[in-house]
Design a protein around this motif. Structure first.
Motif, PDB file in Angstrom:
ATOM      1  N   LYS A 114       2.397   5.353  -6.683  1.00  0.00           N
ATOM      2  CA  LYS A 114       1.962   5.786  -5.353  1.00  0.00           C
ATOM      3  C   LYS A 114       3.092   5.824  -4.325  1.00  0.00           C
ATOM      4  O   LYS A 114       2.994   6.539  -3.322  1.00  0.00           O
ATOM      5  CB  LYS A 114       0.855   4.852  -4.841  1.00  0.00           C
ATOM      6  CG  LYS A 114      -0.418   4.847  -5.676  1.00  0.00           C
ATOM      7  CD  LYS A 114      -1.175   6.165  -5.554  1.00  0.00           C
ATOM      8  CE  LYS A 114      -2.509   6.087  -6.274  1.00  0.00           C
ATOM      9  NZ  LYS A 114      -3.288   7.345  -6.158  1.00  0.00           N
ATOM     10  N   ILE A 115       4.163   5.067  -4.570  1.00  0.00           N
ATOM     11  CA  ILE A 115       5.243   4.991  -3.585  1.00  0.00           C
ATOM     12  C   ILE A 115       6.575   5.449  -4.160  1.00  0.00           C
ATOM     13  O   ILE A 115       7.212   6.373  -3.630  1.00  0.00           O
ATOM     14  CB  ILE A 115       5.382   3.549  -3.039  1.00  0.00           C
ATOM     15  CG1 ILE A 115       4.101   3.135  -2.317  1.00  0.00           C
ATOM     16  CG2 ILE A 115       6.580   3.442  -2.096  1.00  0.00           C
ATOM     17  CD1 ILE A 115       4.109   1.713  -1.812  1.00  0.00           C
ATOM     18  N   SER A 143      18.492   5.417  -8.166  1.00  0.00           N
ATOM     19  CA  SER A 143      17.664   6.106  -7.175  1.00  0.00           C
ATOM     20  C   SER A 143      16.514   5.213  -6.706  1.00  0.00           C
ATOM     21  O   SER A 143      16.232   5.131  -5.501  1.00  0.00           O
ATOM     22  CB  SER A 143      17.114   7.398  -7.777  1.00  0.00           C
ATOM     23  OG  SER A 143      16.221   8.032  -6.894  1.00  0.00           O
ATOM     24  N   PHE A 144      15.841   4.539  -7.624  1.00  0.00           N
ATOM     25  CA  PHE A 144      14.744   3.645  -7.256  1.00  0.00           C
ATOM     26  C   PHE A 144      15.239   2.479  -6.406  1.00  0.00           C
ATOM     27  O   PHE A 144      14.549   2.031  -5.483  1.00  0.00           O
ATOM     28  CB  PHE A 144      14.062   3.109  -8.507  1.00  0.00           C
ATOM     29  CG  PHE A 144      13.231   4.123  -9.246  1.00  0.00           C
ATOM     30  CD1 PHE A 144      13.068   5.417  -8.752  1.00  0.00           C
ATOM     31  CD2 PHE A 144      12.598   3.797 -10.445  1.00  0.00           C
ATOM     32  CE1 PHE A 144      12.306   6.355  -9.431  1.00  0.00           C
ATOM     33  CE2 PHE A 144      11.830   4.731 -11.121  1.00  0.00           C
ATOM     34  CZ  PHE A 144      11.688   6.004 -10.619  1.00  0.00           C
ATOM     35  N   ALA A 145      16.433   1.980  -6.723  1.00  0.00           N
ATOM     36  CA  ALA A 145      16.970   0.842  -5.980  1.00  0.00           C
ATOM     37  C   ALA A 145      17.302   1.203  -4.528  1.00  0.00           C
ATOM     38  O   ALA A 145      17.376   0.315  -3.671  1.00  0.00           O
ATOM     39  CB  ALA A 145      18.227   0.305  -6.672  1.00  0.00           C
ATOM     40  N   ALA A 146      17.491   2.502  -4.251  1.00  0.00           N
ATOM     41  CA  ALA A 146      17.827   2.932  -2.893  1.00  0.00           C
ATOM     42  C   ALA A 146      16.605   3.029  -1.984  1.00  0.00           C
ATOM     43  O   ALA A 146      16.743   3.190  -0.770  1.00  0.00           O
ATOM     44  CB  ALA A 146      18.537   4.287  -2.950  1.00  0.00           C
ATOM     45  N   ILE A 147      15.409   2.930  -2.546  1.00  0.00           N
ATOM     46  CA  ILE A 147      14.189   2.982  -1.730  1.00  0.00           C
ATOM     47  C   ILE A 147      14.059   1.674  -0.951  1.00  0.00           C
ATOM     48  O   ILE A 147      14.207   0.587  -1.517  1.00  0.00           O
ATOM     49  CB  ILE A 147      12.957   3.204  -2.629  1.00  0.00           C
ATOM     50  CG1 ILE A 147      13.063   4.562  -3.327  1.00  0.00           C
ATOM     51  CG2 ILE A 147      11.659   3.115  -1.825  1.00  0.00           C
ATOM     52  CD1 ILE A 147      11.950   4.851  -4.300  1.00  0.00           C
ATOM     53  N   PRO A 148      13.804   1.732   0.341  1.00  0.00           N
ATOM     54  CA  PRO A 148      13.723   0.504   1.162  1.00  0.00           C
ATOM     55  C   PRO A 148      12.716  -0.502   0.620  1.00  0.00           C
ATOM     56  O   PRO A 148      11.598  -0.140   0.229  1.00  0.00           O
ATOM     57  CB  PRO A 148      13.287   1.029   2.537  1.00  0.00           C
ATOM     58  CG  PRO A 148      13.735   2.462   2.559  1.00  0.00           C
ATOM     59  CD  PRO A 148      13.613   2.950   1.146  1.00  0.00           C
ATOM     60  N   GLU A 152       7.167  -4.212   0.130  1.00  0.00           N
ATOM     61  CA  GLU A 152       6.573  -5.396   0.743  1.00  0.00           C
ATOM     62  C   GLU A 152       5.279  -5.058   1.472  1.00  0.00           C
ATOM     63  O   GLU A 152       4.290  -5.800   1.394  1.00  0.00           O
ATOM     64  CB  GLU A 152       7.577  -6.025   1.703  1.00  0.00           C
ATOM     65  CG  GLU A 152       8.813  -6.592   1.003  1.00  0.00           C
ATOM     66  CD  GLU A 152       9.879  -7.034   1.989  1.00  0.00           C
ATOM     67  OE1 GLU A 152       9.683  -6.807   3.211  1.00  0.00           O
ATOM     68  OE2 GLU A 152      10.914  -7.582   1.555  1.00  0.00           O
ATOM     69  N   SER A 153       5.264  -3.922   2.163  1.00  0.00           N
ATOM     70  CA  SER A 153       4.045  -3.504   2.871  1.00  0.00           C
ATOM     71  C   SER A 153       2.917  -3.217   1.886  1.00  0.00           C
ATOM     72  O   SER A 153       1.752  -3.566   2.130  1.00  0.00           O
ATOM     73  CB  SER A 153       4.332  -2.248   3.706  1.00  0.00           C
ATOM     74  OG  SER A 153       5.336  -2.505   4.671  1.00  0.00           O
ATOM     75  N   ALA A 154       3.265  -2.595   0.776  1.00  0.00           N
ATOM     76  CA  ALA A 154       2.254  -2.289  -0.234  1.00  0.00           C
ATOM     77  C   ALA A 154       1.692  -3.555  -0.862  1.00  0.00           C
ATOM     78  O   ALA A 154       0.481  -3.646  -1.116  1.00  0.00           O
ATOM     79  CB  ALA A 154       2.860  -1.384  -1.313  1.00  0.00           C
ATOM     80  N   ARG A 155       2.542  -4.536  -1.108  1.00  0.00           N
ATOM     81  CA  ARG A 155       2.065  -5.792  -1.706  1.00  0.00           C
ATOM     82  C   ARG A 155       1.165  -6.553  -0.733  1.00  0.00           C
ATOM     83  O   ARG A 155       0.203  -7.206  -1.154  1.00  0.00           O
ATOM     84  CB  ARG A 155       3.253  -6.647  -2.124  1.00  0.00           C
ATOM     85  CG  ARG A 155       4.020  -6.062  -3.309  1.00  0.00           C
ATOM     86  CD  ARG A 155       4.980  -7.068  -3.910  1.00  0.00           C
ATOM     87  NE  ARG A 155       5.752  -6.483  -4.997  1.00  0.00           N
ATOM     88  CZ  ARG A 155       5.316  -6.313  -6.241  1.00  0.00           C
ATOM     89  NH1 ARG A 155       4.094  -6.711  -6.560  1.00  0.00           N
ATOM     90  NH2 ARG A 155       6.087  -5.766  -7.168  1.00  0.00           N
ATOM     91  N   ILE A 156       1.454  -6.462   0.543  1.00  0.00           N
ATOM     92  CA  ILE A 156       0.587  -7.101   1.541  1.00  0.00           C
ATOM     93  C   ILE A 156      -0.808  -6.485   1.501  1.00  0.00           C
ATOM     94  O   ILE A 156      -1.821  -7.164   1.685  1.00  0.00           O
ATOM     95  CB  ILE A 156       1.210  -6.967   2.946  1.00  0.00           C
ATOM     96  CG1 ILE A 156       2.481  -7.825   3.041  1.00  0.00           C
ATOM     97  CG2 ILE A 156       0.210  -7.387   4.023  1.00  0.00           C
ATOM     98  CD1 ILE A 156       3.225  -7.652   4.341  1.00  0.00           C
TER      99      ILE A 156
END
Length: 293
Positions: free
Chosen positions: A187-188, A162-167, A172-176
């Motif tokens: 949080k995500i 299930s976690f692997a299916a998250i885009p 990447e946006s969160a790490r930026i």
């Protein structure tokens, strides 16, 4: 738009529905039998044989006797503690493991996954587990029922998928924005995985509620016994004499059977009552965890 069904489709639908209703009936009837028997008059039930479709009279003395037994209250209290504490630890540990194993950049991810899957088919056995629990100082404590099974391999695989299916773009946006792995997970990933988390809660909670074998092996203090272990004693050892007063001979034996039925209902009803509230997440969560390998 009205779709006209052929005669063959109508006949198939009729037999299909009839067959499913039959399966539902034979699946539900054992529980109904126990429920009707628990509310029946002891002497009427003792003389009855065959199918039971309704209570024979109406009698709640069995339930009164069960709740007067201090072991039932102790077992209920302990089981609730095991379910709440155990499920929280289970879901938390499973989520941490699933998140790590679902990240593509983790070193040795595939070998670790192979080792974990290996435990799904092979285990050390009862004696090594017993020795491990004793050596870790968990014998005769609640942790012996919680920590050794903190992560289920099957549930870990479902949550990992299930976690692997998250885009990946969300991560990447969160790490930026400066988020670390803990922030991304809580949080995500977890807010987007409510369905599969609900399924994990259901799986783990039901497992803790029904567990009795581990308690029988690792617990010696009766004050720490879960409800199911007391239920086992009542059903197998016929330990209902302390619940029955004012009866003798055949009447006492009949009342003893009623008490057993009442104990079964009391032990199973809470988890059955909770299930409908989790059902809407059940199919969705399992399907999400089965889309990708």
């Amino acid at each position: 738009m009205i779709v006209k069904r052929s005669k063959a489709e109508i006949i198939f639908g009729f037999f299909n529905i009839s067959f499913l209703l039959f399966l539902t009936l034979i699946t539900l009837y054992p529980f109904l039998y126990v429920a009707f028997a628990s509310l029946s008059n002891p002497s009427s039930l003792a003389s009855h044989s065959g199918i039971l479709l309704w209570p024979l009279g109406f009698n709640i003395d069995g339930y009164i006797s069960v709740f007067k037994n201090p072991n039932i209250i102790t077992g209920y209290t302990n089981t609730i503690i095991y379910v709440v504490v155990g499920t929280i630890i289970n879901v938390f540990m499973t989520a941490l493991g699933a998140y790590v194993l679902s990240r593509k950049g983790v070193m040795l991810r595939d070998p670790m996954m192979m080792i974990i899957v290996f435990t799904l088919f092979f285990s050390g056995g009862l004696i090594p587990n017993y020795l491990l629990v004793r050596s870790l100082g968990m014998f005769d404590t609640m942790w012996a029922l919680i920590l050794p099974g903190a992560i289920s391999t099957y549930n870990l695989i479902i949550m990992r998928t299930s976690f692997a299916a998250i885009p990946e773009s969300l991560e990447e946006s969160a790490r930026i924005d400066g988020a670390n792995d803990i922030t991304i997970l809580f949080k995500i990933v977890l807010p987007l995985s409510q369905a599969v988390i609900s399924v994990m809660i259901l799986f783990y909670a039901v497992a803790h509620w029904n567990s009795w074998f581990s308690a029988m092996i690792y617990l010696r203090n009766r004050d720490a016994y879960p409800l199911q272990l007391f239920l086992r004693e009542i059903l197998i050892n016929s330990s209902t004499d302390s619940m029955i007063t004012g009866s003798s001979g055949n009447d006492k034996e009949a009342v003893s059977e009623i008490v057993k039925y009442c104990t079964i209902i009391i032990a199973t009803l809470p988890i059955i009552a909770v299930y409908p509230f989790m059902q809407k997440y059940f199919t969705k969560g399992v399907m999400i965890g089965a889309v990708k390998g």
